[in-house]
Scaffold this motif. Structure first.
Motif, short mmCIF file in Angstrom:
data_model
loop_
_atom_site.label_atom_id
_atom_site.label_comp_id
_atom_site.label_asym_id
_atom_site.label_seq_id
_atom_site.Cartn_x
_atom_site.Cartn_y
_atom_site.Cartn_z
N GLU A 16 2.64 3.63 29.82
CA GLU A 16 2.19 3.05 28.56
C GLU A 16 2.66 1.38 28.67
O GLU A 16 1.79 0.63 28.09
CB GLU A 16 2.71 3.30 27.31
CG GLU A 16 2.39 4.99 27.07
CD GLU A 16 3.01 5.84 27.85
OE1 GLU A 16 3.19 7.23 27.28
OE2 GLU A 16 3.95 5.56 28.54
N PRO A 19 1.23 -2.67 31.80
CA PRO A 19 0.88 -3.90 31.78
C PRO A 19 1.79 -5.06 31.96
O PRO A 19 1.77 -6.36 32.32
CB PRO A 19 0.11 -4.18 30.74
CG PRO A 19 -0.39 -3.07 30.33
CD PRO A 19 0.62 -1.88 30.88
N LEU A 76 2.90 -1.86 21.75
CA LEU A 76 1.75 -1.62 22.89
C LEU A 76 0.54 -2.42 22.62
O LEU A 76 -0.24 -2.90 23.59
CB LEU A 76 1.44 -0.01 22.78
CG LEU A 76 2.49 1.03 23.42
CD1 LEU A 76 2.09 2.22 23.42
CD2 LEU A 76 2.96 0.43 24.69
N ARG A 77 0.28 -2.64 21.31
CA ARG A 77 -0.93 -3.60 20.95
C ARG A 77 -0.67 -4.96 21.52
O ARG A 77 -1.54 -5.67 21.97
CB ARG A 77 -1.29 -3.41 19.46
CG ARG A 77 -2.03 -2.24 19.02
CD ARG A 77 -2.79 -2.61 17.58
NE ARG A 77 -1.57 -2.88 16.73
CZ ARG A 77 -1.13 -1.84 15.90
NH1 ARG A 77 -1.24 -0.56 16.38
NH2 ARG A 77 -0.12 -2.21 15.14
N ALA A 80 -1.03 -5.02 25.25
CA ALA A 80 -2.64 -4.90 25.58
C ALA A 80 -3.25 -6.32 25.29
O ALA A 80 -3.78 -6.76 26.34
CB ALA A 80 -2.99 -3.91 24.93
N ASP A 81 -2.78 -7.18 24.13
CA ASP A 81 -3.42 -8.29 23.76
C ASP A 81 -2.91 -9.40 24.91
O ASP A 81 -3.95 -10.32 25.50
CB ASP A 81 -3.23 -8.80 22.36
CG ASP A 81 -3.69 -7.99 21.40
OD1 ASP A 81 -4.80 -7.14 21.67
OD2 ASP A 81 -3.13 -7.91 20.07
N ALA A 83 -1.98 -8.69 27.92
CA ALA A 83 -2.60 -8.71 29.27
C ALA A 83 -4.11 -8.97 29.27
O ALA A 83 -4.61 -9.42 30.31
CB ALA A 83 -2.56 -7.02 29.64
N ASP A 84 -4.70 -8.76 28.08
CA ASP A 84 -6.18 -9.36 27.99
C ASP A 84 -6.23 -10.78 28.14
O ASP A 84 -7.11 -11.26 28.64
CB ASP A 84 -6.99 -8.72 26.91
CG ASP A 84 -6.84 -7.29 26.75
OD1 ASP A 84 -7.03 -6.55 27.84
OD2 ASP A 84 -7.45 -6.68 25.65
#
Length: 860
Positions: A16, A19, A76-77, A80-81, A83-84
């Motif tokens: 998880e 990233p 985790l959000r 992810a943000d 990494a994006d």
């Protein structure tokens, strides 16, 4: 007991959190606050303990904490943000992608890079500049492939002895604990590059890749099992060892670096570079390697030389001959001759490239300039100094005609600007500062906000300085019981001057000590006190520089002033950021004109600091009288001690009567309104200029794009243009002794020439074996000095009027009488060809043997 080997065991991230690994291994985090915030949240205590190093963080955080984060949806959000955001940064078109016919790739070579404190591969300004160059290239989408060496012991860490003497320490660096990945072939085996040494001895190196945003930085590492012990130590430390060691490093950087780029492009599918940029002479051997490649592809040495020169940019950073790498010529002959010779590259031609005035010496800067069609210094003044210093490579030409231009350095604002300033100006500031727009918005920020941030940045510096000072005194043998005074060392409300740099003698670290009693008065003034924070490293072999540090330390140890002046050891990027953000004034007092550029004052300016500097380097061209203070120089004084005395007292007077007065001149609400006016003007006048983004644009438009155009022109049709150009140069060189200015006549001058009129010239030129199309005839005109020398002349091309059968031709044209006073003219002839970049490129010139046709009169 001591470990016999040291290595880093990397953590295994839960799927998880995968990233996070990508974020860690892209050094964009070093200038991206949001990513740093994310790392801090992983484990705040560990983050502080590892010195804000993301790689060390993931190696130190407990597995239980990682499992906890892997189950945290909010975290985790955020991952992810982040990494994006990184993916968008890496792939979205940027400024460079709007440039038509831009180079598909640019190779950038430097012996050192200052990217982040977590990757200690730098010693000073050259490396910090190289790091900012790569970061700005990443932000602007410039497709640079960078090359350097991986030093297993870095430069050195610095501490002080009880007597204040600099001590050096070389901690081992494990690549596994750095933000690096090993370059591997498709089958998973590490890429190896090899450089052949005399006596059939190979030097092997593996290639580590540091991802600096969009820019890959290839770092060559000779610490591999295939090498013998001496070869493994080639990349042991930056600027260490003797002449033999330095030569091996530069051979690996230049020759091995080109081979590493070829391997990287082959493995990754990246485009091959069209332009090669040599940051100082250390990587100059890259040109020889490229010549070898082309000569083995059936070009002659001269043809390959022209093809290589066309696509090469050389930047010189030194303003003094002593700063240039020079090797005994026999060392170069041994490396490239005998059983180690390259069959297609004669050693005699190599020695010619590095020849200089002193016989038996091989000059790396001279070779770099002969192998590059485009050469630049790093400020306007440095360009002037460089043209004078290297004019011997272009005999017969005035210094102004020497083909060395200048692009003034810049700094990467997101790396150096305090976060509070970024947030105050809005989240758009990182984009604005790189676009050199929006600086007028500073005037919309209230005085209270600007002053509040300056106070917070100063307080942060004071707190960090106290902690570093405490560690330094403990390392020097003091006990904690005797260090209570450090709690009051420095004052967050006192005018704070910063002085930090390398410590060669010309930077004059101890100029401030010229009159120690006067300095004490400034420091201890009860109404307007001054405090000074100092840092700097001397080269390990520079005993003179170490003595200067000791003198400063001994003064700063004095009980009466030690709360007002401190020397902080181990100057690195982290300390540099604290200093340029927290100081109110950045002081710089080199011996003019020996500072090539100097960029620390630029960083201070972007943080609302004011410059107090000798007019040298960048400050000479951008000081406007109200964005800081210029220290008067005693340029005409021959006695160095007397010069230091005069300039030191000018410095004291400025601090006492202008700097301190303005800082402590407060309105009824406690704000220094006149000081804040200067801060605003500094930001709006210097902000757009001092940026690495501006610098990169200048390189792309002024050097990289023209170099790519020239390289394409010469490599077209299987390098036929290179063959023809080399043949033309050879023919011109052989025929040039027959070229003469035989006669010059003027018409339409009259008895009393007046400004606004024009003068008609006709020049008869003996062509020898050349054609009129092989030459360019120019009239030089303008101010003349007392001895009829032309002073900063202008030039006008004369056109072919008639060609005779006897090898002569007549050229004519007009020149404007565009100035009053003493006026003169002459005629010169230089080679001309569509592929010649400058009139001085071939180093050939013909002028009248006598001042034929010279008119030295007074215009009215």
């Amino acid at each position: 007991m001591r470990a016999i080997r040291r290595f880093t065991v990397r953590t295994v991230l839960p799927p998880e959190l995968a990233p996070l690994g990508e974020l860690v291994h892209n050094l964009r985090w070093s200038w991206h606050p949001e990513t740093l915030d994310l790392f801090a949240e992983v484990d705040p205590a560990t983050w502080d303990r590892v010195g804000y190093d993301p790689v060390a963080l993931l190696g130190a955080v407990e597995a239980s904490r990682l499992r906890e984060l892997a189950a945290d949806r909010r975290f985790l959000r955020r991952v992810a943000d982040a990494a994006d955001d990184l993916h968008e940064y890496m792939t979205a078109p940027r400024w460079y992608q709007t440039i038509p016919d831009a180079p598909r790739a640019i190779a950038y070579f430097s012996p050192e890079y200052g990217i982040a404190a977590a990757l200690p591969q730098y010693s000073g300004g050259l490396g910090i500049l190289a790091g900012d160059h790569l970061k700005a290239a990443s932000d602007l989408g410039v497709p640079i492939l960078a090359v350097g060496l991986l030093y297993r012991h870095g430069y050195f860490t610095q501490s002080l002895s009880p007597e204040g003497w600099q001590l050096e320490h070389y901690p081992s660096l494990d690549p596994g604990g750095l933000p690096l990945t090993l370059l591997k072939e498709q089958d998973g085996t590490p890429v190896r590059v090899t450089v052949s040494l005399p006596e059939q001895r190979p030097l092997y190196a593996q290639v580590w890749v540091a991802q600096v945003g969009r820019v890959p930085l290839l770092l060559l590492d000779s610490d591999v099992a295939e090498n013998d012990n001496a070869a493994r130590d080639v990349t042991d430390r930056l600027y260490g060892g003797g002449t033999d060691h330095r030569l091996l490093q530069e051979l690996l950087l230049g020759i091995g670096g080109v081979r590493a780029i070829r391997a990287y492009c082959r493995v990754t599918g990246r485009p091959e570079p069209e332009v090669f940029h040599t940051n100082e002479g250390h990587a100059g051997f890259l040109g020889l390697e490229r010549i070898r490649e082309l000569t083995e592809a059936r070009l002659s040495f001269d043809e390959a030389l022209e093809a290589v020169r066309a696509g090469t940019v050389f930047t010189t950073h030194t303003p003094v001959p002593a700063g240039i790498d020079r090797f005994p010529a026999e060392m170069i002959a041994r490396q490239f001759g005998g059983g180690n010779a390259w069959p297609t590259v004669p050693v005699e031609r190599i020695l010619e490239l590095g020849a200089e005035d002193e016989p038996g010496k091989f000059n790396m800067a001279a070779m770099g300039m002969r192998l590059a069609q485009r050469v630049n210094g790093v400020s306007e003044l440095h360009g002037e100094v460089s043209r004078e210093m290297f004019r011997g490579l272009w005999p017969g030409f005035d210094a102004d005609d020497v083909p060395i231009g200048s692009i003034t350095n810049g700094v990467h604002a997101p790396t150096w600007v305090g976060r509070e300033i970024m947030e105050l100006a809005g989240r758009e500031l990182p984009t604005l500062v790189e676009r050199a727009q929006g600086w007028e918005g500073v005037n919309k920020i209230s005085d209270v906000d600007v002053w509040g941030i300056r106070n917070r940045l100063r307080a942060r510096l004071v707190n960090a300085a106290r902690e570093r000072l405490r560690r330094s005194w403990l390392a020097r043998g003091a006990s904690r019981a005797e260090l209570g005074w450090i709690e009051d060392a420095l004052d967050p409300n006192v005018l704070t001057i910063g002085f930090a740099r390398r410590v060669p003698s010309y930077k004059r670290l101890t100029l401030m000590l010229n009159d120690q009693e006067r300095l004490r008065e400034l420091l201890l003034n009860p109404e307007k006190p001054v405090q000074i924070v100092i840092a700097g490293k001397a080269h390990p072999a520079d005993e003179g520089g170490k003595k200067l540090i000791q003198q400063i330390v001994r003064f700063a140890d004095s009980e009466d002033v030690r709360h007002r002046i401190v020397f902080l050891p181990d100057y690195d990027m982290a300390l540099g950021q604290l200093l340029v953000q927290g100081c109110d004034v950045w002081m710089n007092n080199p011996l003019r004109p020996l500072e090539a550029c100097g960029t620390s004052g630029m960083k201070a300016a972007l943080n609302g600091g004011l410059n107090l500097s000798i007019r040298d380097g960048w400050w000479d061209e951008w000081f406007d009288g109200t964005n800081g203070w210029a220290v008067p120089t005693a340029d005409g004084v021959a006695d160095p001690d007397r010069r230091d005395e005069l300039e030191a007292h000018a410095l004291y007077d400025l601090i006492d009567h202008e700097v301190a007065d303005r800082f402590y001149d407060r309105a009824s609400d406690g704000l220094p309104l006149r000081w804040l006016e200067m801060v605003r003007h500094t930001l709006t006048s210097l902000g757009p200029k001092v940026l690495a983004g501006r610098m990169l644009r200048d390189y792309v438009i002024g050097l990289y794009a023209p170099a790519a155009e020239s390289a394409r022109a010469l490599s077209a049709d299987g390098y036929d243009p290179a063959r023809h150009f080399a043949a033309w140069k050879l023919r011109v060189h052989q025929a040039w002794p027959g070229v003469r200015v035989e006669h010059v006549e003027a018409a339409n001058l009259g008895d009393t020439p007046e400004v606004g009129a024009s003068l008609e010239l006709r020049a008869t030129i003996a062509l020898g074996e050349l054609q009129p199309s092989d030459i360019r005839v120019q009239a030089a005109y303008g101010l003349v000095g007392q001895h009829d020398e032309m002073v900063g002349p202008s030039y006008a091309d004369l056109t072919l009027e008639a060609e005779a059968d006897d090898g002569r031709a007549v050229f004519s044209g007009t020149i404007p009488l565009d100035r009053t006073g003493s006026f003169g003219y002459t005629v010169r002839v230089v080679p001309d060809h569509p592929l010649v970049a400058t009139p001085a490129e071939l180093g050939l010139i013909a002028v009248p043997e006598e001042p034929v046709g010279m008119t030295n009169g007074t215009l009215r």
